[in-house]
Design a protein around this motif. Structure first.
Motif, PDB file in Angstrom:
ATOM      1  N   LEU A   1       2.507  -1.608  82.223  1.00 55.24           N
ATOM      2  CA  LEU A   1       1.324  -0.800  82.522  1.00 55.24           C
ATOM      3  C   LEU A   1       0.186  -1.116  81.556  1.00 55.24           C
ATOM      4  O   LEU A   1      -0.970  -1.207  81.955  1.00 55.24           O
ATOM      5  CB  LEU A   1       1.665   0.692  82.481  1.00 55.24           C
ATOM      6  CG  LEU A   1       2.594   1.175  83.595  1.00 55.24           C
ATOM      7  CD1 LEU A   1       2.989   2.621  83.371  1.00 55.24           C
ATOM      8  CD2 LEU A   1       1.960   0.989  84.964  1.00 55.24           C
ATOM      9  N   GLN A   2       0.531  -1.308  80.292  1.00 54.04           N
ATOM     10  CA  GLN A   2      -0.491  -1.639  79.292  1.00 54.04           C
ATOM     11  C   GLN A   2      -1.182  -2.959  79.659  1.00 54.04           C
ATOM     12  O   GLN A   2      -2.401  -3.082  79.549  1.00 54.04           O
ATOM     13  CB  GLN A   2       0.151  -1.755  77.913  1.00 54.04           C
ATOM     14  CG  GLN A   2      -0.828  -2.106  76.809  1.00 54.04           C
ATOM     15  CD  GLN A   2      -0.116  -2.340  75.487  1.00 54.04           C
ATOM     16  OE1 GLN A   2       1.066  -2.674  75.449  1.00 54.04           O
ATOM     17  NE2 GLN A   2      -0.839  -2.166  74.411  1.00 54.04           N
ATOM     18  N   GLN A   3      -0.410  -3.928  80.133  1.00 56.46           N
ATOM     19  CA  GLN A   3      -0.972  -5.225  80.497  1.00 56.46           C
ATOM     20  C   GLN A   3      -1.877  -5.141  81.727  1.00 56.46           C
ATOM     21  O   GLN A   3      -2.704  -6.018  81.950  1.00 56.46           O
ATOM     22  CB  GLN A   3       0.147  -6.251  80.740  1.00 56.46           C
ATOM     23  CG  GLN A   3       0.950  -6.580  79.501  1.00 56.46           C
ATOM     24  CD  GLN A   3       0.088  -7.160  78.395  1.00 56.46           C
ATOM     25  OE1 GLN A   3      -0.604  -8.143  78.589  1.00 56.46           O
ATOM     26  NE2 GLN A   3       0.114  -6.532  77.232  1.00 56.46           N
ATOM     27  N   THR A   4      -1.718  -4.096  82.531  1.00 55.38           N
ATOM     28  CA  THR A   4      -2.609  -3.915  83.688  1.00 55.38           C
ATOM     29  C   THR A   4      -3.746  -2.957  83.376  1.00 55.38           C
ATOM     30  O   THR A   4      -4.493  -2.560  84.257  1.00 55.38           O
ATOM     31  CB  THR A   4      -1.830  -3.410  84.927  1.00 55.38           C
ATOM     32  OG1 THR A   4      -1.217  -2.160  84.626  1.00 55.38           O
ATOM     33  CG2 THR A   4      -0.783  -4.422  85.367  1.00 55.38           C
ATOM     34  N   GLY A   5      -3.853  -2.549  82.099  1.00 53.22           N
ATOM     35  CA  GLY A   5      -4.995  -1.756  81.666  1.00 53.22           C
ATOM     36  C   GLY A   5      -4.845  -0.256  81.802  1.00 53.22           C
ATOM     37  O   GLY A   5      -5.841   0.458  81.872  1.00 53.22           O
TER      38      GLY A   5
ATOM     39  N   GLN B   1      -1.591   8.067  82.071  1.00 48.63           N
ATOM     40  CA  GLN B   1      -2.736   8.007  82.987  1.00 48.63           C
ATOM     41  C   GLN B   1      -2.268   7.889  84.437  1.00 48.63           C
ATOM     42  O   GLN B   1      -2.810   8.544  85.329  1.00 48.63           O
ATOM     43  CB  GLN B   1      -3.651   6.835  82.623  1.00 48.63           C
ATOM     44  CG  GLN B   1      -4.950   6.833  83.395  1.00 48.63           C
ATOM     45  CD  GLN B   1      -5.799   8.070  83.129  1.00 48.63           C
ATOM     46  OE1 GLN B   1      -6.054   8.413  81.984  1.00 48.63           O
ATOM     47  NE2 GLN B   1      -6.218   8.744  84.185  1.00 48.63           N
ATOM     48  N   VAL B   2      -1.256   7.054  84.679  1.00 46.96           N
ATOM     49  CA  VAL B   2      -0.716   6.909  86.040  1.00 46.96           C
ATOM     50  C   VAL B   2      -0.191   8.251  86.538  1.00 46.96           C
ATOM     51  O   VAL B   2      -0.486   8.672  87.663  1.00 46.96           O
ATOM     52  CB  VAL B   2       0.405   5.843  86.071  1.00 46.96           C
ATOM     53  CG1 VAL B   2       1.192   5.898  87.376  1.00 46.96           C
ATOM     54  CG2 VAL B   2      -0.167   4.454  85.862  1.00 46.96           C
ATOM     55  N   ARG B   3       0.568   8.923  85.695  1.00 47.98           N
ATOM     56  CA  ARG B   3       1.147  10.215  86.089  1.00 47.98           C
ATOM     57  C   ARG B   3       0.035  11.234  86.380  1.00 47.98           C
ATOM     58  O   ARG B   3       0.094  11.956  87.374  1.00 47.98           O
ATOM     59  CB  ARG B   3       2.062  10.726  84.985  1.00 47.98           C
ATOM     60  CG  ARG B   3       2.785  11.983  85.358  1.00 47.98           C
ATOM     61  CD  ARG B   3       3.774  12.370  84.299  1.00 47.98           C
ATOM     62  NE  ARG B   3       4.281  13.702  84.565  1.00 47.98           N
ATOM     63  CZ  ARG B   3       5.147  14.322  83.807  1.00 47.98           C
ATOM     64  NH1 ARG B   3       5.614  13.738  82.732  1.00 47.98           N
ATOM     65  NH2 ARG B   3       5.552  15.522  84.112  1.00 47.98           N
ATOM     66  N   GLN B   4      -0.980  11.262  85.540  1.00 48.86           N
ATOM     67  CA  GLN B   4      -2.085  12.202  85.766  1.00 48.86           C
ATOM     68  C   GLN B   4      -2.851  11.854  87.035  1.00 48.86           C
ATOM     69  O   GLN B   4      -3.180  12.738  87.826  1.00 48.86           O
ATOM     70  CB  GLN B   4      -3.029  12.215  84.565  1.00 48.86           C
ATOM     71  CG  GLN B   4      -4.164  13.218  84.723  1.00 48.86           C
ATOM     72  CD  GLN B   4      -5.000  13.335  83.460  1.00 48.86           C
ATOM     73  OE1 GLN B   4      -4.490  13.657  82.406  1.00 48.86           O
ATOM     74  NE2 GLN B   4      -6.288  13.049  83.586  1.00 48.86           N
ATOM     75  N   ASP B   5      -3.128  10.567  87.248  1.00 51.21           N
ATOM     76  CA  ASP B   5      -3.841  10.139  88.464  1.00 51.21           C
ATOM     77  C   ASP B   5      -3.101  10.586  89.722  1.00 51.21           C
ATOM     78  O   ASP B   5      -3.696  11.135  90.656  1.00 51.21           O
ATOM     79  CB  ASP B   5      -3.993   8.616  88.511  1.00 51.21           C
ATOM     80  CG  ASP B   5      -4.969   8.058  87.505  1.00 51.21           C
ATOM     81  OD1 ASP B   5      -5.729   8.850  86.905  1.00 51.21           O
ATOM     82  OD2 ASP B   5      -4.952   6.831  87.290  1.00 51.21           O
ATOM     83  N   GLU B   6      -1.796  10.305  89.746  1.00 54.54           N
ATOM     84  CA  GLU B   6      -1.015  10.636  90.938  1.00 54.54           C
ATOM     85  C   GLU B   6      -0.859  12.150  91.101  1.00 54.54           C
ATOM     86  O   GLU B   6      -0.862  12.659  92.222  1.00 54.54           O
ATOM     87  CB  GLU B   6       0.345   9.942  90.899  1.00 54.54           C
ATOM     88  CG  GLU B   6       0.249   8.429  90.964  1.00 54.54           C
ATOM     89  CD  GLU B   6      -0.550   7.921  92.158  1.00 54.54           C
ATOM     90  OE1 GLU B   6      -0.489   8.535  93.243  1.00 54.54           O
ATOM     91  OE2 GLU B   6      -1.241   6.899  92.011  1.00 54.54           O
ATOM     92  N   ALA B   7      -0.738  12.878  89.993  1.00 54.16           N
ATOM     93  CA  ALA B   7      -0.645  14.338  90.063  1.00 54.16           C
ATOM     94  C   ALA B   7      -1.942  14.927  90.609  1.00 54.16           C
ATOM     95  O   ALA B   7      -1.920  15.857  91.426  1.00 54.16           O
ATOM     96  CB  ALA B   7      -0.330  14.919  88.686  1.00 54.16           C
ATOM     97  N   LEU B   8      -3.077  14.381  90.189  1.00 54.31           N
ATOM     98  CA  LEU B   8      -4.366  14.870  90.700  1.00 54.31           C
ATOM     99  C   LEU B   8      -4.539  14.548  92.181  1.00 54.31           C
ATOM    100  O   LEU B   8      -5.053  15.370  92.948  1.00 54.31           O
ATOM    101  CB  LEU B   8      -5.517  14.286  89.880  1.00 54.31           C
ATOM    102  CG  LEU B   8      -5.701  14.911  88.496  1.00 54.31           C
ATOM    103  CD1 LEU B   8      -6.705  14.114  87.675  1.00 54.31           C
ATOM    104  CD2 LEU B   8      -6.142  16.365  88.618  1.00 54.31           C
TER     105      LEU B   8
END
Length: 198
Positions: free
Chosen positions: A115-119, A124-131
């Motif tokens: 995930l770090q290598q994709t920026g 952040q992924v968890r928050q994005d999907e939760a939102l």
């Protein structure tokens, strides 16, 4: 390991041939792998032995080229798989990083690195999907789901949920829900059907 195999794989690069450092780091691991494979040759079928030798040659070529990082397409696929898993398990499964990594067959360290290598980060992924999930729940016509229920289902406290939702979508969850409800009512009044969620 025939030298011609290595030369053939490197010939198209035009790079000068330099001997890799076989005394430390990955070189030392490669040297050990070569010795162990040779020692176990009698316990392997020809197919198994050749498959291992092919992988050793590929690793050696990668060392010679200095191309030891993961491929970007693999990293992107990993990030997409993490997003999909989180999206499908919001409110119904354990979404702590170790549990998600284990469910996908990776270590937490591998998942974090990809995930770090994709920026991005797992947080952040968890928050994005939760939102996204919260927005979808708040958009459902005719539902009387409270803001607190949506927040809890998506893994937020109500106060934190209101803050991050407004930062992302420009309005509070309550205002968003009211607006979507009005839009739905207006559509019904004008005879336009609400599309069914996929």
């Amino acid at each position: 390991m025939p030298r011609t195999d290595v030369d053939n794989r490197l010939s198209s690069t035009g790079l000068p041939r330099t001997a890799p450092d076989m005394e430390s780091g990955l070189g030392r691991i490669m040297q050990s792998l070569i010795r162990e494979t040779h020692a176990e040759q009698s316990n392997l079928t020809d197919w198994e032995f050749n498959a291992v030798c092919d992988r050793i040659i590929e690793l050696l070529c990668m060392m010679l080229l200095g191309d030891m990082g993961p491929q970007q397409s693999h990293l992107t696929e990993t990030a997409a798989a993490v997003r999909q898993y989180v999206r499908e398990h919001i409110g119904v499964g354990d979404l702590h990083l170790p549990a998600v990594a284990s469910a996908l067959g990776w270590s937490p360290r591998q998942l974090r690195f990809a995930l770090q290598q994709t920026g991005t980060t797992y947080r952040q992924v968890r928050q994005d999907e939760a939102l996204r999930a919260a927005r979808d729940l708040l958009s459902q016509p005719g539902k009387t789901t409270t803001i607190g229920e949506v927040a809890a289902r998506c893994g937020f406290t109500q106060t934190w949920f209101s803050q991050v939702f407004k930062a992302r979508y420009g309005e509070t969850p309550r205002d968003f829900q009211k607006r979507r409800s009005r839009e739905f009512t207006d559509r019904l009044a004008s005879g336009i059907e609400e599309p069914h969620p996929a």
